[in-house]
Motif scaffolding. Structure first.
Motif, PDB file in Angstrom:
ATOM      1  N   GLY A 271      24.181  92.321  98.097  1.00 34.16           N
ATOM      2  CA  GLY A 271      24.619  93.653  98.195  1.00 34.16           C
ATOM      3  C   GLY A 271      24.584  94.421  96.871  1.00 34.16           C
ATOM      4  N   ARG A 272      26.077  95.143  96.562  1.00 42.00           N
ATOM      5  CA  ARG A 272      26.335  95.695  95.473  1.00 42.00           C
ATOM      6  C   ARG A 272      27.039  94.744  94.278  1.00 42.00           C
ATOM      7  NH1 ARG A 272      26.031 101.422  95.608  1.00 42.00           N
ATOM      8  NH2 ARG A 272      25.003 102.037  97.263  1.00 42.00           N
ATOM      9  N   VAL A 273      27.156  93.575  94.499  1.00 44.50           N
ATOM     10  CA  VAL A 273      27.614  92.675  93.760  1.00 44.50           C
ATOM     11  C   VAL A 273      26.811  91.689  93.027  1.00 44.50           C
ATOM     12  CG1 VAL A 273      29.553  91.046  93.558  1.00 44.50           C
ATOM     13  CG2 VAL A 273      29.862  92.992  95.058  1.00 44.50           C
ATOM     14  N   LEU A 274      26.585  91.413  91.809  1.00 43.32           N
ATOM     15  CA  LEU A 274      25.768  90.649  90.966  1.00 43.32           C
ATOM     16  C   LEU A 274      26.449  89.710  90.303  1.00 43.32           C
ATOM     17  CD1 LEU A 274      24.372  94.006  91.030  1.00 43.32           C
ATOM     18  CD2 LEU A 274      22.299  92.483  90.897  1.00 43.32           C
ATOM     19  N   LEU A 275      25.503  88.631  89.591  1.00 42.72           N
ATOM     20  CA  LEU A 275      26.013  87.715  88.927  1.00 42.72           C
ATOM     21  C   LEU A 275      25.376  87.324  87.669  1.00 42.72           C
ATOM     22  CD1 LEU A 275      26.939  84.963  91.527  1.00 42.72           C
ATOM     23  CD2 LEU A 275      28.657  86.514  90.794  1.00 42.72           C
TER      24      LEU A 275
END
Length: 476
Positions: A271-275
């Motif tokens: 979704g709107r969270v990345l690593l």
């Protein structure tokens, strides 16, 4: 509740580089760093060729060169001592050794000078995402709101764990102690012992490090809890075991330990969270690729996430971050696994090491391995086309000086030797240079903001198709 476009957890090299890249496009950025003070120990890290090129692309290289020390490229793969092949295709074919706190500080300054906010003592403990953004909760109970959250918070990433992304791989099987300290015996005695042991044990060295200090690396007998730093007595014990003497080590500047755990996040985005960086991948430090891999993640992600926020990103652009960077990390994990095997003192790995040492006398083998380690051999899969498609373009000469000087703003670039093409309605995000004298053997190239070749050709229709693919719909 404060509102940001992007909140970045972690102000190491990856987080700071990403913040700076986002600020090139006026993205509102907050960087949260859980530590209240920068690290105090002075570990030396190496910037490889591709990372040095990226610094040149953003006008940072001169400042970084002032703080670092150049050394010849070569001897990277499993510490097999072979010089770099001649004619590496880069204007920056060297390794740059630089203290880690210095490079972190330089990148953080770069980000804040461009308008990023950095808050120390801000530990992320929870978050919730919805269709519009992410609500981030800090350890003190404060809540912050952003359109996206990026976890650049290291191998034990809180963001990754809260996100529920798997981190498969192998735990540490071996452990190595590393530190800087003074010694109590003559340099000649140290050199002789290091030479003797180094014939079979590649994880052992004592090297002079200026002002009377030595860099000390020694294998540990057991894998321990890495949360506990080693003591000077730990170093003395392991040195006596390996070398028969502790060399009179004393007055440590810093002490640390590292293992050979190798893990890769199953996904880089939910979704709107990345690593990015070590939050997405960890591996042994052999070959010196870790910091470089994270900085290059940030360079790949920054312009894509900015495009999403600015509203011009093609539908699948942000998905190309994982599509391009996950395979690169897989390759780094594999080559570090191979290098660790070649560090083994067992007869089988030592035999393979001797064979590879012979093979590296062939220029093609040596060149392949050094291009792999330094990341200048990366080719992203952009579909069918010439070999240059998907690769980074070196810092070639153009009529305004050198290519990378034209990329400081983090925009795309059309380099047109035909003087017949135009970027038209994409001029708000792609620059144009007509230069029939440019040092290219193709008529025109379209560069992404990260310097990779997105299109090669000489027809306007083909160019427009690829401008749409990478830079969205034209403004007019």
């Amino acid at each position: 509740m404060p509102v940001f476009d992007v909140i970045i957890a972690g102000c190491g090299p990856t987080g700071a580089m990403l913040a700076a890249e986002l600020r090139l496009h006026d993205v509102r950025v907050l960087v949260l760093e859980k530590e209240t003070e920068p690290v105090s120990f002075v570990r030396i890290v190496g910037l490889h060729i591709r990372s040095i090129e990226l610094m040149a692309m953003r006008g940072l290289l001169d400042r970084i060169l002032e703080q670092g020390r150049r050394r010849p490229a070569g001897g990277f793969f499993a510490a097999i001592n072979k010089p770099a092949p001649k004619g590496l295709d880069s204007a920056h074919a060297y390794l740059l050794g630089i203290p880690q706190p210095v490079i972190v500080d330089l990148l953080e300054q770069h980000a804040t000078q461009r308008g990023a906010q950095v808050r120390r003592g801000g530990a992320v403990v929870d978050f919730e995402q919805d269709d519009e953004g992410v609500t981030v909760e800090l350890a003190d109970g404060e809540q912050l709101r952003a359109r996206y959250l990026v976890g650049c918070d290291g191998g034990r990433s809180t963001v990754r764990k809260l996100l529920g992304v798997g981190f498969p791989g192998e735990p540490s099987r071996t452990e190595t102690l590393m530190g800087e300290m003074e010694v109590g015996v003559p340099q000649e005695e140290i050199a002789a012992k290091v030479t003797e042991i180094g014939e079979t044990n590649r994880r052992f060295w004592l090297r002079p490090f200026g002002e009377g200090a030595y860099s000390v690396v020694v294998p540990a007998a057991h894998v321990s809890d890495r949360a506990e730093p080693p003591t000077l007595e730990d170093f003395k014990q392991e040195l006596r075991t390996i070398a028969g003497t502790d060399f009179g080590v004393h007055s440590p500047r810093w002490l640390s330990r590292f293992g050979d755990a190798t893990r890769l996040a199953e996904r880089y985005r939910v979704g709107r969270v990345l690593l990015a960086g070590d939050a997405a991948h960890i591996h042994p430090p052999t070959g010196g690729q870790g910091l470089n891999l994270g900085v290059q993640d940030a360079f790949n992600l920054g312009w894509k996430l900015a495009a999403q926020i600015r509203g011009w990103a093609p539908e699948t652009l942000l998905d190309t971050y994982q599509a391009e960077r996950h395979p690169v990390a897989e390759d780094v994990l594999d080559n570090t696994r191979a290098q660790m095997e070649l560090h083994s003192t067992e007869p089988g790995p030592q035999a393979v090491r001797r064979l590879l040492t012979e093979l590296m006398d062939f220029d093609e083998v040596n060149r392949y391995l050094i291009e792999k380690i330094t990341a200048i051999g990366i080719r992203y899969d952009f579909g069918e086309g010439p070999d240059l498609l998907g690769r980074r373009l070196p810092d070639i000469e153009v009529k305004r000086g050198h290519l990378y000087g034209l990329l400081h703003r983090g925009r795309g670039l059309l380099l047109d030797r035909t003087e017949r093409l135009t970027v038209g309605g994409w001029s708000d995000r792609v620059d144009y240079l007509a230069d029939p004298t440019a040092a290219l053997d193709v008529p025109c190239v379209l560069l992404r903001p990260d310097g990779h070749v997105a299109w090669i050709g000489d027809d306007q229709r083909g160019l427009d198709d690829h401008l749409s693919r990478w830079f969205g719909k034209p403004a007019s």
